[in-house]
Design an enzyme around this catalytic site. Structure first.
Site, PDB file in Angstrom:
ATOM      1  N   HIS A   1      74.321   4.975 113.008  1.00 42.71           N
ATOM      2  CA  HIS A   1      73.657   5.430 111.770  1.00 42.71           C
ATOM      3  C   HIS A   1      73.764   4.402 110.631  1.00 42.71           C
ATOM      4  O   HIS A   1      73.076   4.560 109.615  1.00 42.71           O
ATOM      5  CB  HIS A   1      74.255   6.752 111.288  1.00 42.71           C
ATOM      6  CG  HIS A   1      74.068   7.900 112.240  1.00 42.71           C
ATOM      7  ND1 HIS A   1      72.821   8.270 112.701  1.00 42.71           N
ATOM      8  CD2 HIS A   1      74.957   8.742 112.820  1.00 42.71           C
ATOM      9  CE1 HIS A   1      72.969   9.303 113.539  1.00 42.71           C
ATOM     10  NE2 HIS A   1      74.245   9.604 113.632  1.00 42.71           N
TER      11      HIS A   1
ATOM     12  N   ASP B   1      73.162   9.268 122.514  1.00 45.55           N
ATOM     13  CA  ASP B   1      73.858  10.152 121.574  1.00 45.55           C
ATOM     14  C   ASP B   1      72.924  11.310 121.195  1.00 45.55           C
ATOM     15  O   ASP B   1      71.699  11.159 121.218  1.00 45.55           O
ATOM     16  CB  ASP B   1      74.231   9.342 120.323  1.00 45.55           C
ATOM     17  CG  ASP B   1      75.140  10.088 119.375  1.00 45.55           C
ATOM     18  OD1 ASP B   1      76.368   9.893 119.451  1.00 45.55           O
ATOM     19  OD2 ASP B   1      74.623  10.879 118.552  1.00 45.55           O
TER      20      ASP B   1
ATOM     21  N   ASP C   1      77.942  13.668 122.223  1.00 44.19           N
ATOM     22  CA  ASP C   1      77.920  14.903 121.425  1.00 44.19           C
ATOM     23  C   ASP C   1      76.738  15.820 121.775  1.00 44.19           C
ATOM     24  O   ASP C   1      76.558  16.860 121.151  1.00 44.19           O
ATOM     25  CB  ASP C   1      77.945  14.596 119.920  1.00 44.19           C
ATOM     26  CG  ASP C   1      77.035  13.450 119.534  1.00 44.19           C
ATOM     27  OD1 ASP C   1      76.288  12.933 120.399  1.00 44.19           O
ATOM     28  OD2 ASP C   1      77.067  13.052 118.351  1.00 44.19           O
TER      29      ASP C   1
END
Ligand SMILES: [Zn+2]
Length: 325
Positions: free
Chosen positions: A131, A168, A257
Site C-alpha cells: 500500500h 493479498d 489475509d
C-alpha cells in the site's frame, strides 16, 4: 541434498523491533514468529535455509519513494511519534530502520534467486509494503518492498520484463502506482472488490496494456468469494495474460489475509488454496521465467491461519520448483 530442494527464508529477529508497544494493532511481531514456529515443526523443516538480510541502500528506496517522504519518515519516527498520517501506520523509534531492512530483504531475495539453487525464496518481512505510495504510508505499509525489488531486479540484473503478482486480500495500490504507465512490468492483483474493501482501488476497469505487454490486470472478487473463484481467475485470465507477456521473473506479493479465518477481508479462502497458488506460481515461473520467482510477505493477521497458509504456499511452490526438468 538436491540444491533445488532448499527453501530459503530471508528473515531476521530484528523485524520484531518494529514494536507498536502493545497497542491494539493487527500487524504484530508475533506474525513472523508463528510462521517460523510452524515451518520448524512441519515437513518442510529439513529443507529450510535462513538468510539474514541487510538494510536497503537509500538509492534503492529512491527508485520509488520521494526523498521528502524518506526524510519525513525518519524524522517523525526519531521524534517519538506513535503513528504517521493515520492510526493504521503506527511506528516506534526503530520503524525506519526495520522498514529499510524489509526492503533490503527483498533486494537480497532478488540476488538469491539470481545466484541461487532454484528452490523457493521467501522474504518473511514486516512491515508490509504494497500500500505504500511514493510519498506516503498507508495501511501498515511505509516502504514498498515489491516495487523496490522490481526496480533493483531491472537495474542490477537487467531483467526488464517483470510480473508482480499480488494475492493479498487487498489491492496493492502502491504497486499499481509504480507500474500503471510501465509496459515492461505487469501488475496482476486478485483481491476483494474495492467497493467493499480497503483501499478502494483495483476495479476491473483499472486494467491496461496489451496481450504481450505490461500494465495492469485487476481481478476484484465479491465478498464471500473463495477457492473456486480464485482458481477460475488463475486458470483463465491470469494464465492467459502471463503466457502473452512472458516475464523474465516473477515477484509475488504474498498476502494471506484472504483466509476465511482472517477478519481483515470478507474473502473465504481455505488453507489448501495457498498450496494450489504455490503450485501454479511455480509452474508459471518454470514455464515463462526460467524458474525465477521471489515471494515477499504482505498481509495475514489471523496467526494460526497465516502460519498454516505460508506453509501450504511454500509446499506448493517447492513441489514444482524442485521437480527435475
Ligand atoms: Zn491485505
Amino acid at each position: 541434498m538436491n540444491a533445488n530442494a532448499t527453501i530459503t527464508l530471508v528473515t531476521s529477529s530484528r523485524f520484531g523491533d518494529h514494536d507498536i508497544r502493545g497497542e491494539e494493532h493487527p500487524e504484530v511481531a508475533a506474525r513472523l514468529q508463528c510462521i517460523s514456529d510452524q515451518l520448524q515443526a512441519g515437513n518442510l523443516a529439513p529443507l529450510l535455509r535462513y538468510v539474514e538480510p541487510t538494510e536497503a541502500g537509500r538509492q534503492w528506496l529512491l527508485t520509488f519513494h520521494n526523498d521528502s517522504w524518506l526524510f519525513r519518515f525518519e524524522e517523525e519516527v526519531l521524534s517519538g511519534r506513535s503513528f504517521i498520517g493515520h492510526q493504521d501506520n503506527q511506528v516506534c523509534y526503530e520503524t525506519f530502520a526495520v522498514a529499510q531492512l524489509a526492503a533490503g530483504a527483498a533486494i537480497n531475495g532478488v540476488d538469491l534467486v539470481e545466484g541461487g539453487s532454484g528452490g523457493p525464496v521467501f522474504c518473511a518481512v514486516r512491515p508490509p509494503g504494497h500500500h505504500a505510495e511514493p510519498n506516503l504510508p498507508l495501511g501498515f505499509c511505509f516502504l514498498n518492498n515489491c516495487v523496490i525489488a522490481a526496480r533493483y531486479w531491472q537495474k542490477q540484473h537487467n531483467r526488464r520484463r517483470l510480473c508482480v503478482l499480488d494475492f493479498d486480500a487487498h489491492h496493492g495500490n502502491g504497486i499499481q502506482t509504480a507500474f500503471e504507465e510501465d509496459r515492461e512490468v505487469l501488475y496482476i492483483s486478485i483481491h476483494e472488490h474495492p467497493s467493499f474493501s480497503f483501499p478502494g482501488t483495483g476495479f476491473a476497469e483499472e486494467t491496461c496494456g496489451g496481450r504481450d505487454e505490461g500494465g495492469l490486470l485487476n481481478v476484484p472478487l465479491q465478498p464471500g468469494a473463495g477457492d473456486e473463484q480464485v482458481i477460475a481467475a488463475l486458470d483463465g485470465k491470469v494464465a492467459e495474460r502471463l503466457a502473452g507477456f512472458r516475464p523474465e521473473a516473477l515477484i509475488i506479493a504474498a498476502g494471506f489475509d484472504g483466509h476465511r479465518e482472517d477478519d481483515m477481508s470478507g474473502l473465504n479462502y481455505s488453507t489448501a488454496l495457498y498450496q494450489m497458488l504455490g503450485e501454479r506460481i511455480g509452474g508459471w515461473a518454470r514455464e515463462h521465467a526460467g524458474g525465477r520467482v521471489l515471494s515477499i510477505l504482505e498481509g495475514g493477521y489471523h496467526l494460526p491461519s497465516l502460519a498454516a497458509s505460508v506453509e501450504a504456499y511454500l509446499t506448493g511452490l517447492h513441489s514444482v520448483l524442485a521437480e527435475k526438468n
